[in-house]
Design a protein around this motif. Structure first.
Motif, PDB file in Angstrom:
ATOM      1  N   ASN A  60      52.577   0.052  42.339  1.00  0.00           N
ATOM      2  CA  ASN A  60      53.767   1.381  42.433  1.00  0.00           C
ATOM      3  C   ASN A  60      53.560   2.280  40.482  1.00  0.00           C
ATOM      4  O   ASN A  60      52.896   1.289  40.169  1.00  0.00           O
ATOM      5  N   PHE A 202      60.501  16.617  48.970  1.00  0.00           N
ATOM      6  CA  PHE A 202      60.789  14.826  48.613  1.00  0.00           C
ATOM      7  C   PHE A 202      60.118  14.521  48.430  1.00  0.00           C
ATOM      8  O   PHE A 202      60.571  13.603  47.435  1.00  0.00           O
ATOM      9  N   THR A 203      58.598  14.642  48.892  1.00  0.00           N
ATOM     10  CA  THR A 203      57.997  13.662  47.391  1.00  0.00           C
ATOM     11  C   THR A 203      57.823  14.576  46.219  1.00  0.00           C
ATOM     12  O   THR A 203      57.710  13.356  45.801  1.00  0.00           O
ATOM     13  N   MET A 205      59.944  15.536  44.579  1.00  0.00           N
ATOM     14  CA  MET A 205      61.538  14.805  43.681  1.00  0.00           C
ATOM     15  C   MET A 205      60.985  12.895  43.520  1.00  0.00           C
ATOM     16  O   MET A 205      61.881  12.748  42.681  1.00  0.00           O
ATOM     17  N   GLY A 206      60.298  13.120  44.591  1.00  0.00           N
ATOM     18  CA  GLY A 206      59.990  11.570  44.011  1.00  0.00           C
ATOM     19  C   GLY A 206      59.314  10.943  43.022  1.00  0.00           C
ATOM     20  O   GLY A 206      58.647  10.047  42.562  1.00  0.00           O
ATOM     21  N   GLY A 207      58.293  12.514  41.773  1.00  0.00           N
ATOM     22  CA  GLY A 207      57.682  11.916  41.441  1.00  0.00           C
ATOM     23  C   GLY A 207      55.882  11.113  41.566  1.00  0.00           C
ATOM     24  O   GLY A 207      55.993  11.344  43.235  1.00  0.00           O
ATOM     25  N   LYS A 209      54.872   7.996  41.109  1.00  0.00           N
ATOM     26  CA  LYS A 209      55.466   7.131  42.710  1.00  0.00           C
ATOM     27  C   LYS A 209      55.010   7.551  43.646  1.00  0.00           C
ATOM     28  O   LYS A 209      54.320   6.770  44.383  1.00  0.00           O
ATOM     29  N   ARG A 210      55.596   8.222  44.032  1.00  0.00           N
ATOM     30  CA  ARG A 210      55.867   8.845  45.649  1.00  0.00           C
ATOM     31  C   ARG A 210      54.739   9.778  46.121  1.00  0.00           C
ATOM     32  O   ARG A 210      53.785   9.331  47.059  1.00  0.00           O
ATOM     33  N   SER A 213      51.802   6.882  46.469  1.00  0.00           N
ATOM     34  CA  SER A 213      51.909   6.126  47.217  1.00  0.00           C
ATOM     35  C   SER A 213      52.020   7.443  48.699  1.00  0.00           C
ATOM     36  O   SER A 213      51.627   6.366  49.932  1.00  0.00           O
TER      37      SER A 213
END
Length: 454
Positions: A60, A202-203, A205-207, A209-210, A213
């Motif tokens: 992560n 959506f992507t 907002m995950g910062g 890390k997202r 990934s």
């Protein structure tokens, strides 16, 4: 407004074709010489590092950065975009088959430039007030040029990249997706844009890390899908493969012998379109991909430098090259002929020649992957600069504006926005190139294996 649009287009054309073309290639040649052809010497190491760290579900990413492979895929996500399909087709239409040779040449030197950008991004990366590792041209520009001049150059670069990539650039990517899906499936571009914007939000907002990934999964998947599709077409068109390669070499040096005089394409035109579209596609020297490479957790800057070399290689020598060969073997290319297909339409015609009605759908799906990955990469590059200039709280406003631009871009093709995007893309390159040239000695030391962190 129309006159202003034309003026911006003319200025952008002069900057790209008469100034930046030579500066970018010249910088690549200088870095190639000073690093003693690092892109050749370290290519094997880069290849091993890339496949040695290949993981679809890696560690992560977080405040302390991301893995070297995640940094590479985030960079490639931005590099491999609509330019690899539509941009390649445009270069072939405007510059003939010979444009591809000059793409190869510019990419070869660009590999050395990208090595330098990654090395400097690693050397000058920092930890912000929130404990997050961050880096990019704004930081190495500040480090290399002290005082007011350095601050002005850094701020200018940051504002230009936020506007060029985060806002108008992503608008262009959304429009490419909307147009391709409307042509292939008859879908309303606005509906496509809303879906793209929702997934992107959506992507975002995950910062980091997202984002990391997603890119480590999306980039290998989209590359494999496109490469397999292209190879199937080339097997079908295998009898035209050798003539296509011959046309690239002949067109690079004797285009009149290949195309005759009707198309009005000479060596200079083939060179201009090949180099310009190649550099625009792989982004070497533009100052975008260093933001991703700065986040890599590596032992020394050189380690990520050799990974950066692979980004340009995959973008140009693999993905873009396959597009060119598919078009050249299809028989659908008519360079310079008015009314002949060009851009995305030319790519769709080429794939449809082999795949039939599925050709349009294949190109649309690939454009979705390529453009969406670029949206994610460009958003991230802009976010780094928003944080540097305005602080972390401003990223929410930035993300909202990007999402709105994605929706608008999917169905509105405002020519002024496209022209401004090209212009700001060009303007952000200047401070980055100045910093690169001023730091060529550091990059040369890194290529010799010296410790540049002292």
């Amino acid at each position: 407004m129309e006159q202003f649009t034309q003026l911006v287009d003319q200025v952008s054309g002069i900057v790209w074709n008469s100034i930046l073309l030579y500066l970018l290639v010249g910088t690549g040649i200088l870095f190639t010489v000073r690093t003693r052809f690092v892109q050749v010497r370290k290519f094997g190491e880069g290849f091993k590092r890339m496949f040695g760290s290949f993981k679809l579900n890696g560690e992560n990413a977080g405040k302390d950065g991301m893995s070297s492979f995640q940094a590479l895929t985030t960079a490639i996500a931005a590099q491999v975009g609509t330019g690899n399909i539509a941009g390649c087709a445009t270069a072939l239409y405007s510059g003939g088959p010979g444009a591809i040779f000059w793409m190869w040449l510019s990419a070869f030197f660009g590999m050395a430039t990208n090595y330098g950008e990654a090395v400097l991004a690693q050397k000058y990366k920092t930890v912000n007030s929130h404990g997050e590792v961050t880096g990019g041209p704004i930081y190495y520009i500040r480090a290399r040029f002290k005082g007011t001049a350095g601050k002005i150059m850094a701020v200018f670069f940051s504002l230009a990249i936020i506007f060029a990539l985060g806002f108008t650039g992503n608008m262009v990517q959304a429009n490419s997706i909307g147009l391709a899906f409307h042509t292939a499936f008859g879908l309303d571009p606005l509906i496509v844009g809303i879906v793209i914007a929702a997934v992107a939000a959506f992507t975002f907002m995950g910062g980091v890390k997202r984002i990391a990934s997603l890119t480590e999964k999306l980039v290998p998947a989209m590359a494999a899908f496109y490469i397999i599709g292209c190879l199937i077409v080339l097997v079908i068109n295998r009898s035209e493969l050798l003539p296509a390669l011959e046309s690239i070499l002949i067109g690079a040096f004797r285009p009149q012998a290949l195309l005759g005089g009707a198309a009005g394409i000479g060596v200079q035109k083939a060179m201009r379109y090949g180099v310009a579209r190649g550099l625009f596609s792989n982004e070497a020297g533009m100052g975008s991909t260093p933001h991703a490479h700065a986040m890599a957790k590596v032992e020394k800057p050189q380690d990520q430098g050799v990974m950066a070399i692979m980004g340009v290689f995959i973008d140009t020598f693999v993905v873009l090259n396959l597009t060119a060969l598919v078009i050249l073997t299809s028989g659908k290319l008519a360079p310079g002929v008015e009314g002949a297909p060009q851009g995305t339409a030319l790519a769709q015609a080429a794939f449809s020649q082999a795949f039939g009605s599925f050709g349009n759908a294949f190109v649309a799906i690939c454009l979705l992957f390529f453009a969406f990955s670029t949206i994610i990469g460009w958003y991230f590059f802009g976010e780094v600069n928003v944080k540097a200039l305005f602080g972390p709280k401003a990223t929410k406003v930035y993300a909202l504006i990007v999402v709105l631009f994605l929706v608008l871009g999917s169905f509105l093709k405002v020519q002024l926005v496209w022209n401004l995007s090209d212009l700001f893309n060009a303007l952000m390159v200047f401070p980055n190139l100045i910093a690169l040239l001023a730091s060529s000695g550091i990059v040369a030391r890194a290529a010799r294996g010296e410790d540049i962190m002292k």
